[in-house]
Write an enzyme that holds these catalytic residues in place. Structure first.
Site, PDB file in Angstrom:
ATOM      1  N   ASP A 122       0.836  -1.192   0.000  1.00  0.00           N
ATOM      2  CA  ASP A 122       0.000   0.000   0.000  1.00  0.00           C
ATOM      3  C   ASP A 122       0.878   1.252   0.000  1.00  0.00           C
ATOM      4  O   ASP A 122       1.791   1.374   0.816  1.00  0.00           O
ATOM      5  CB  ASP A 122      -0.854  -0.056   1.280  1.00  0.00           C
ATOM      6  N   GLU A 181       1.377  -0.445  -5.054  1.00  0.00           N
ATOM      7  CA  GLU A 181       0.137   0.322  -5.178  1.00  0.00           C
ATOM      8  C   GLU A 181       0.468   1.803  -5.105  1.00  0.00           C
ATOM      9  O   GLU A 181       0.255   2.465  -4.093  1.00  0.00           O
ATOM     10  CB  GLU A 181      -0.861  -0.056  -4.078  1.00  0.00           C
TER      11      GLU A 181
END
Lengths: 656, 656
Positions: free
Chosen positions: A387, A416
């Site tokens: 993330d 990401e």
């Protein structure tokens, strides 16, 4: 002055390459690379070179470089195949080929009928050196052959023609290539690396789901056991990776309520990305999802079906994460002793504390973060979706991913990072296996063509592997909001055929959920990020069947397993896009035509570059639509296509 | 794990640059460089950077990098001027600008009317660090200012608006830029180098002459003293460099006769490139030319007229060179004990022994060759034309030129490599100050345009400086053989205006000598390479006047002192070529139009890109032909030109 006599051959402009060798090339097992390189030296002697490939275990193999043409100083290796996961080391060796130079001059002089007695003795002297090397290597058979040639060369009692024929002996040439002296040898100033990943690094279909919404009855918090019960259905849709948002205990302090409201009710579950509570942090499991054993069972059951679990690793902490208490020095401490939360002034994200990578205790922080990956890898997880990696330092990632790979070379890291292009590229260079892309925001022909041309035709193809998510819990694009089920079909087909790796966030995707939290937002209404949802997966209008069909087409057609053959083709209708992928041997040639307009039927003439596909202009050829089974007989380069909102695309296999 | 916490700012894509910093940029004293570079970091903080320039003496100066636009992560330095000869070192420093980040967030929160008491205390804490640094640096005045700001920031009795104003204090901003912490600092992985040469490295007119043909009466061997007597005349032609072919004793063994015949007569002088006899080698002087004192006088007298002597350094040996006797290991020894001569089978060059750079004694060989340069540099020679450098190893040159420059940073090396492009470029990268070019073989519009666009518009402009010789003792191009005096005028004008550095081999050039040794050859008949010639320098039809005129135009017009502004312009006649050079301030704008056809009058319309020259489309402008003094009033972009074999070119100064 150098310590050793430096090599006379200059090595320049190696291709492919990433930043002059600063970063590795990324490839998968079974991929091949043919390197090109400039080689030249002072003077007019012949030169020779080879690519020296060292496997992850240290086995060395050489591949000869061949000139691509006289006078242009460019050489090319054969296709070199990488058969094993790990980091391979590449060097170039190049040297003056004294034997070839000698032979060339000898033959010219012989032809010009000038005396060559001395020359033959010189050749014998070169052969004597090679003979000694063969003996040193214990290759007595080769040494014997070289010796017999050497003796023939210098034997003045033999006819001249026979001695010259000896110089031309092909076996001698081969042995001289192996054993003749190469000193002074030229090598790369920076040896190159190739990071070879497993197949799944480049080819796979991802399915993101919130396990807490996996329950089989409304109102109950889903568990890993529920996910296990749903595996058959996910397998039936043909996915390879099941990606779970963070599975850790969720913070209580400043917990967010439904639709990202600031006040959570007592039963609101909070965001899985607000990681950590008194129950544990990044290596713990949220108790409502199940136990560690449940999780290991899920991993095992998934693997048993040929799929894998991917975990979401989000390096940020809820205020009640144990690190906040145990390692306050890993965060930014404010003058009042409080720990700084995330913010984008004047917006505040009080449920999240970012880590402070400028901490004086950075070494322990780095190690702790690496250990999160290692912990889950030991639980059998080999795929991580990371993330927001662009909010952690690039040097940290370069170190951390390498550290994890040292023990687990088969681990896949998905970056990401939805940010500026240079940052996304740098993360890929730093070692992320795959990258999210701008795909969701590329909905017209020009945007798709330009973006995928950049991804597959520029240097970034050497290190960045795109993963095309059609939606995410954060991104419900206006195209999906406004285009009805046709839009969902269009984007699924584009993702699955443009990208060797793609993904959807389900069940909202296959259920064609298209209601945003408000007009103009890409956030879902009643997002699973903040609440437990119950999905009727069999709801009429769902496109699970299409998705399963697409994934079967993907598996059956190796053309879709890579991105490097992607080519766009002309269609004389702005709403229709046509592109193809094929295997190097052209045994699998797929032509996809998509109507990008979810509202209207569109038609046009698609132009097929016949030679590109090895098709004849004289003969008919067949295109079979793998979505419907329909077969069309086409002729020549220009052919008619018509696509409606009901029938949004052709995925043609060219079959002749 | 790195030893130090690594910098968070990534530095990429520095421009200009040569091979990612592997080689220096080449510039001259007074030149300026503005670097561009990608800078980005994790997260959303502000960042700052600067170019850190270290002079040859070690003085350091920083130049700030400015963002070229929001969101594109590209930064640019001001024009950085290099004022001193020598090797400069360049680094990039980049860091997270915590003060700027803090101020930006503070102001946003203040505007949004959220509490900022803690924020102001955080700002004070950053200021306290900067204050300490200023004290450490002994800058008490700055420290005091920072301290007063710090106190205002944290003074809760002051009105909030005043404390916020303190944060915006421009003086504080400047001091924070100087003193606020920059750790962890990002720097270049490979610091860059700029090799700054003196002006003559890029701008100069070369005149090659054989001193042995300098006598004032036919039949006598010319001497350095004769050359001294001719200096006024050469100076009148406006040359800067007088380049002499090798001045060393000429070998006797296998000496070549007139027109490269194999048998030399007893009085034939031989080729000056067959270097070395019992009278000495590369550091000795051919006795018939004069003494060492004569030579030093020539050097001195040349300098007194603002010119310089360039020597030809040809690293090859006649069979009677002392090195052949004293260092046979520096050559290739054949099986019969003889020393290998140069050959290009079946051709033999028995008057020349090439050196063997693969000699086991390579260290002593390298040192001896370097010492040749050092010897002549000590005699006052600072310009060397190096013969066939591409037949000696590139690593040798990289080492040797650097060694010579260590003691003599003002030395200029001209690379005489007429070979493949990659080799010529590599020699320039390896340290040659200037390079011969393919100019002599570029005689039509397309060939000239493409070649000079490559030289001045691609990366090679960063390291390769062309020297445009219009002829050499080896190259009498067919264009000159066939085109009469007009051809000589055309090529002199092209050379002098296309190249900041150019040269001719005289007197044959200014006398328009155009007879080759045979049809199809580029060799001169009765070449000075093999015999002493006597030239009637006042011969009717000579173009000494034009050459002097050209060199005066060159000196007077700074636009011609560099190559980077070269631009080609459209003319609608294939035989006419038009191009311009101008200074950065556009005070000197020269437009040259040349008729490339030496036989016919040609006319056409030349298109002047008005904005390029800062000209108005509404107003007339004047173009003054510097060759004739004629002034034309032109209007608008398209204007008529007509050039004849008698009047082959305009060299216009745009004057308005």
């Amino acid at each position: 002055m150098p310590d050793q006599p430096p090599g006379r051959v200059i090595i320049e402009n190696l291709e492919p390459d990433v930043d002059s060798g600063r970063f590795p090339l990324a490839r998968c097992v079974g991929d091949e690379i043919a390197w090109s390189v400039d080689l030249f030296a002072d003077g007019h002697e012949h030169l020779a070179g080879e690519v020296v490939v060292k496997s992850p275990e240290g086995f060395v193999r050489e591949y000869p470089l061949q000139s691509v043409g006289h006078g242009i100083d460019r050489y090319r290796s054969p296709e070199i195949k990488f058969e094993k996961v790990g980091t391979w080391t590449i060097d170039i060796h190049a040297w003056i080929d004294h034997f070839a130079t000698w032979k060339d001059e000898l033959l010219k002089k012989y032809e010009a009928e000038v005396p060559i007695g001395l020359e033959l003795r010189e050749g014998a002297a070169i052969a004597a050196q090679a003979q000694a090397k063969a003996v040193y290597n214990g290759d007595y058979e080769s040494a014997a052959h070289i010796r017999s040639c050497k003796e023939a060369l210098e034997n003045e009692t033999l006819p001249l023609a026979e001695r010259v024929r000896t110089a031309e002996d092909p076996k001698l040439e081969e042995l001289m290539r192996m054993f003749a002296p190469r000193e002074p040898l030229s090598t790369l100033e920076t040896p190159r690396k190739v990071r070879v990943d497993r197949e799944r690094a480049v080819f796979g279909a991802w399915y993101e789901l919130f396990p807490r919404s996996a329950a089989f009855e409304p109102g109950r918090h889903g568990t890993f056991r529920d996910v296990i019960r749903r595996l058959d259905q996910i397998e039936a849709m043909g996915f390879d990776i099941i990606y779970l948002p963070p599975i850790h205990p969720i913070g209580r302090k400043f917990r967010k309520g439904p639709n990202n409201s600031l006040e959570a009710g007592p039963n609101d579950p909070g965001s899985p990305w607000a990681i950590g509570s008194e129950l544990g942090g990044h290596t713990a499991i949220h108790p409502e999802l199940g136990t560690e054993e449940d999780f290991r069972d899920l991993v095992r059951e998934t693997q048993a079906r040929g799929m894998e679990i991917a975990l979401d690793i989000a390096f940020q902490c809820a205020p009640d994460h144990p690190w906040v208490r145990d390692h306050p020095e890993w965060f930014r401490i404010r003058p009042d002793g409080s720990i700084r939360y995330a913010e984008n002034p004047p917006k505040k994200y009080q449920d999240i504390h970012p880590l402070n990578f400028e901490s004086a205790d950075w070494r322990n922080l780095w190690n702790a973060l690496r250990d999160v990956f290692l912990h889950w890898a030991r639980q059998g997880v080999k795929v991580f979706r990371v993330d927001n990696p662009h909010t952690k330092p690039f040097p940290f990632w370069e170190w951390c991913l390498e550290e994890v790979r040292r023990d687990h070379p088969d681990v896949i890291f998905l970056s990401e990072a939805f940010t500026r292009p240079k940052l996304m590229k740098r993360l890929a260079k730093a070692g992320f296996t795959q990258s999210y892309t701008y795909f969701t925001w590329r909905n017209d022909k020009q945007g798709l063509t330009e973006y995928f041309t950049e991804l597959t035709r520029t240097e970034c193809r050497e290190y960045l592997r795109p993963n095309l998510f059609a939606n995410t819990p954060d991104i419900l694009h206006a195209f999906l909001q406004d285009g009805g089920p046709a839009a969902f079909r269009i984007r699924a087909i584009l993702a699955a055929t443009l990208g060797a790796t793609y993904g959807i966030y389900g069940p909202p995707y296959e259920l064609c959920e298209n209601v945003p939290v408000k007009h103009g937002s890409e956030e879902y209404l009643d997002s699973e990020k903040y609440e437990v949802r119950f999905w009727d997966r069999e709801r009429p209008g769902n496109i699970s069947g299409l998705i399963g069909h697409l994934n079967r087409i993907r598996k059956a057609n190796p053309a879709l397993h890579r991105n490097d053959s992607l080519a766009f083709h002309e269609v004389n209708a702005p709403e229709l896009i046509a592109y193809s992928k094929m295997t190097a041997d052209r045994n699998d040639r797929l032509l996809t035509v998509v109507n990008l307009d979810p509202h209207c039927t569109r038609a046009g003439m698609v132009t097929i570059p016949l030679t590109h596909f090895d098709l004849s202009a004289e003969r008919d050829y067949a295109v079979r639509d793998l979505l419907t089974g329909d077969v069309y007989r086409w002729h020549g380069p220009t052919n008619y296509v018509e696509l409606s909102p009901e029938r949004t695309a052709h995925v043609f296999r060219i079959e002749e």
